[in-house]
Scaffold this motif. Structure first.
Motif, short mmCIF file in Angstrom:
data_model
loop_
_atom_site.label_atom_id
_atom_site.label_comp_id
_atom_site.label_asym_id
_atom_site.label_seq_id
_atom_site.Cartn_x
_atom_site.Cartn_y
_atom_site.Cartn_z
N PHE A 173 -35.57 -23.62 -14.05
CA PHE A 173 -35.65 -22.65 -15.14
C PHE A 173 -36.74 -21.63 -14.82
N GLU A 174 -36.41 -20.37 -15.02
CA GLU A 174 -37.37 -19.27 -14.89
C GLU A 174 -37.66 -18.82 -16.32
N PHE B 264 -30.53 -21.39 -10.96
CA PHE B 264 -31.65 -20.85 -11.72
C PHE B 264 -31.13 -20.35 -13.07
N VAL B 265 -31.74 -20.83 -14.14
CA VAL B 265 -31.42 -20.37 -15.48
C VAL B 265 -32.65 -19.64 -15.99
N GLN B 266 -32.49 -18.36 -16.28
CA GLN B 266 -33.62 -17.55 -16.72
C GLN B 266 -33.64 -17.50 -18.25
N LEU B 267 -34.78 -17.90 -18.82
CA LEU B 267 -34.96 -17.87 -20.27
C LEU B 267 -36.00 -16.81 -20.62
N TRP B 268 -35.65 -15.96 -21.57
CA TRP B 268 -36.58 -14.97 -22.07
C TRP B 268 -37.07 -15.48 -23.41
N ASP B 269 -38.33 -15.85 -23.49
CA ASP B 269 -38.92 -16.48 -24.66
C ASP B 269 -39.37 -15.41 -25.65
#
Length: 171
Positions: free
Chosen positions: A108-109, A68-73
Protein backbone atom coordinates in the motif's frame (compact mmCIF):
# COMPACT_ATOMS: atom_id res chain seq x y z
CA UNK A 1 1.33 -3.29 16.61
CA UNK A 2 3.77 -0.63 15.52
CA UNK A 3 6.84 -2.63 14.58
CA UNK A 4 7.34 -5.51 12.23
CA UNK A 5 9.20 -8.57 13.42
CA UNK A 6 10.96 -9.65 10.23
CA UNK A 7 11.08 -13.22 11.50
CA UNK A 8 7.28 -13.41 11.13
CA UNK A 9 5.70 -11.98 8.00
CA UNK A 10 2.61 -9.82 8.40
CA UNK A 11 2.04 -9.54 4.66
CA UNK A 12 -1.25 -10.56 3.10
CA UNK A 13 -1.64 -11.00 -0.64
CA UNK A 14 -4.44 -9.54 -2.74
CA UNK A 15 -6.33 -12.82 -3.17
CA UNK A 16 -6.44 -13.43 0.59
CA UNK A 17 -7.52 -9.84 1.25
CA UNK A 18 -10.40 -10.04 -1.23
CA UNK A 19 -11.49 -13.46 0.08
CA UNK A 20 -11.80 -12.10 3.62
CA UNK A 21 -13.60 -8.93 2.49
CA UNK A 22 -16.16 -11.03 0.58
CA UNK A 23 -17.51 -12.31 3.93
CA UNK A 24 -19.09 -8.92 4.71
CA UNK A 25 -19.15 -6.68 1.61
CA UNK A 26 -21.25 -3.98 3.30
CA UNK A 27 -18.85 -3.61 6.25
CA UNK A 28 -16.83 -0.39 6.30
CA UNK A 29 -13.17 -0.94 5.37
CA UNK A 30 -10.83 1.03 7.61
CA UNK A 31 -7.09 1.00 7.00
CA UNK A 32 -4.88 2.16 9.88
CA UNK A 33 -1.29 3.33 9.61
CA UNK A 34 1.07 5.10 11.97
CA UNK A 35 -1.35 4.43 14.83
CA UNK A 36 -4.42 6.07 13.32
CA UNK A 37 -7.19 5.15 10.88
CA UNK A 38 -7.43 6.65 7.41
CA UNK A 39 -10.01 9.38 7.14
CA UNK A 40 -13.53 8.37 6.07
CA UNK A 41 -13.23 10.00 2.63
CA UNK A 42 -10.10 8.10 1.56
CA UNK A 43 -9.72 7.22 -2.11
CA UNK A 44 -8.11 4.32 -3.90
CA UNK A 45 -6.32 6.50 -6.43
CA UNK A 46 -4.31 3.88 -8.28
CA UNK A 47 -3.76 0.13 -8.48
CA UNK A 48 -0.73 -1.09 -10.35
CA UNK A 49 0.97 -4.43 -10.87
CA UNK A 50 4.61 -5.11 -11.56
CA UNK A 51 7.00 -7.94 -12.23
CA UNK A 52 10.39 -7.38 -10.67
CA UNK A 53 13.81 -8.94 -11.16
CA UNK A 54 16.72 -8.07 -8.90
CA UNK A 55 19.98 -9.23 -7.42
CA UNK A 56 20.04 -9.25 -3.61
CA UNK A 57 23.00 -8.34 -1.40
CA UNK A 58 24.16 -11.97 -1.41
CA UNK A 59 24.31 -11.95 -5.23
CA UNK A 60 21.20 -14.15 -5.41
CA UNK A 61 18.77 -13.48 -8.26
CA UNK A 62 15.29 -12.55 -7.07
CA UNK A 63 12.01 -12.32 -8.99
CA UNK A 64 8.54 -11.48 -7.72
CA UNK A 65 5.17 -9.99 -8.59
CA UNK A 66 3.87 -7.05 -6.61
CA UNK A 67 0.60 -5.14 -6.55
CA UNK A 68 0.54 -1.54 -5.31
CA UNK A 69 -2.68 -0.02 -4.01
CA UNK A 70 -2.44 3.73 -3.57
CA UNK A 71 -4.59 5.28 -0.84
CA UNK A 72 -5.14 9.01 -0.58
CA UNK A 73 -5.94 9.73 3.07
CA UNK A 74 -8.41 12.61 2.83
CA UNK A 75 -11.81 13.49 4.22
CA UNK A 76 -14.17 14.95 1.64
CA UNK A 77 -17.89 15.44 1.33
CA UNK A 78 -18.81 13.99 4.73
CA UNK A 79 -18.32 10.43 3.46
CA UNK A 80 -18.15 7.32 5.55
CA UNK A 81 -15.42 4.71 5.21
CA UNK A 82 -15.62 2.77 1.96
CA UNK A 83 -17.54 -0.52 2.16
CA UNK A 84 -15.44 -3.65 1.62
CA UNK A 85 -17.53 -4.50 -1.45
CA UNK A 86 -16.72 -1.15 -3.09
CA UNK A 87 -12.99 -1.71 -2.52
CA UNK A 88 -13.34 -5.18 -4.06
CA UNK A 89 -15.28 -3.73 -7.02
CA UNK A 90 -12.46 -1.24 -7.66
CA UNK A 91 -9.94 -4.09 -7.70
CA UNK A 92 -12.17 -6.14 -10.07
CA UNK A 93 -12.45 -3.15 -12.41
CA UNK A 94 -8.66 -2.78 -12.44
CA UNK A 95 -8.35 -6.54 -13.09
CA UNK A 96 -10.44 -6.06 -16.24
CA UNK A 97 -7.55 -4.00 -17.67
CA UNK A 98 -4.42 -4.98 -15.71
CA UNK A 99 -3.25 -8.51 -14.88
CA UNK A 100 -3.41 -8.77 -11.08
CA UNK A 101 -1.78 -11.94 -9.73
CA UNK A 102 -3.79 -12.92 -6.60
CA UNK A 103 -0.70 -14.32 -4.85
CA UNK A 104 1.46 -11.26 -5.58
CA UNK A 105 3.08 -9.32 -2.77
CA UNK A 106 0.71 -6.50 -1.77
CA UNK A 107 2.03 -3.04 -0.99
CA UNK A 108 0.00 0.00 0.00
CA UNK A 109 1.20 3.49 -0.90
CA UNK A 110 -0.41 6.00 1.47
CA UNK A 111 -0.30 9.76 1.61
CA UNK A 112 -2.41 12.64 2.78
CA UNK A 113 -2.29 16.15 1.37
CA UNK A 114 0.82 17.11 3.32
CA UNK A 115 3.19 14.17 3.78
CA UNK A 116 5.00 12.28 1.05
CA UNK A 117 3.80 8.84 0.05
CA UNK A 118 5.05 5.95 2.21
CA UNK A 119 5.05 2.19 1.57
CA UNK A 120 3.20 -0.22 3.83
CA UNK A 121 2.46 -3.93 4.01
CA UNK A 122 -0.89 -5.11 5.34
CA UNK A 123 -1.87 -7.54 8.05
CA UNK A 124 -4.92 -9.75 7.55
CA UNK A 125 -8.19 -7.85 7.90
CA UNK A 126 -10.20 -8.34 11.09
CA UNK A 127 -13.95 -7.92 11.30
CA UNK A 128 -14.53 -6.06 14.58
CA UNK A 129 -17.98 -4.76 15.55
CA UNK A 130 -19.13 -4.80 11.91
CA UNK A 131 -16.06 -2.98 10.54
CA UNK A 132 -13.09 -4.44 8.69
CA UNK A 133 -9.83 -3.23 10.22
CA UNK A 134 -6.65 -3.56 8.19
CA UNK A 135 -3.45 -2.52 9.93
CA UNK A 136 -0.72 -1.21 7.64
CA UNK A 137 2.92 -1.39 8.71
CA UNK A 138 5.82 0.55 7.26
CA UNK A 139 7.64 -1.71 4.82
CA UNK A 140 11.25 -1.73 6.02
CA UNK A 141 14.28 -2.59 3.96
CA UNK A 142 15.54 -6.09 4.59
CA UNK A 143 18.41 -8.40 3.77
CA UNK A 144 16.90 -11.34 1.90
CA UNK A 145 19.79 -13.77 2.57
CA UNK A 146 19.48 -12.98 6.30
CA UNK A 147 15.67 -13.34 6.14
CA UNK A 148 16.05 -16.78 4.50
CA UNK A 149 18.59 -17.82 7.13
CA UNK A 150 16.28 -16.67 9.95
CA UNK A 151 13.38 -18.62 8.43
CA UNK A 152 15.54 -21.75 8.25
CA UNK A 153 16.66 -21.31 11.87
CA UNK A 154 13.05 -20.81 12.98
CA UNK A 155 12.01 -23.99 11.16
CA UNK A 156 14.85 -25.92 12.81
CA UNK A 157 14.01 -24.69 16.31
CA UNK A 158 10.28 -25.32 15.78
CA UNK A 159 11.06 -28.84 14.66
CA UNK A 160 13.97 -29.64 16.95
CA UNK A 161 13.15 -27.65 20.08
CA UNK A 162 13.36 -29.29 23.50
CA UNK A 163 9.82 -30.68 23.27
CA UNK A 164 10.40 -32.14 19.83
CA UNK A 165 13.93 -33.51 20.34
CA UNK A 166 12.74 -37.06 19.72
CA UNK A 167 11.07 -36.02 16.50
CA UNK A 168 12.14 -37.58 13.22
CA UNK A 169 12.57 -34.13 11.67
CA UNK A 170 15.81 -33.45 13.56
CA UNK A 171 18.88 -34.58 11.67
Amino acid sequence: MNAIDKTVSTDINLGDLLAVLAVAPDAPLVFSYEGRPVRPGYHVTEVKAGQFSALDCGANPEAWSEIFVQLWDIDEDGRTHMPAGKFSAIIRKVADHVRLEPTAKLTFEVSDRERPMALYCAAAPRLVAGTFEVFLFARPASCKPRDRWLAEEQAKSACCGSTASASTCCT
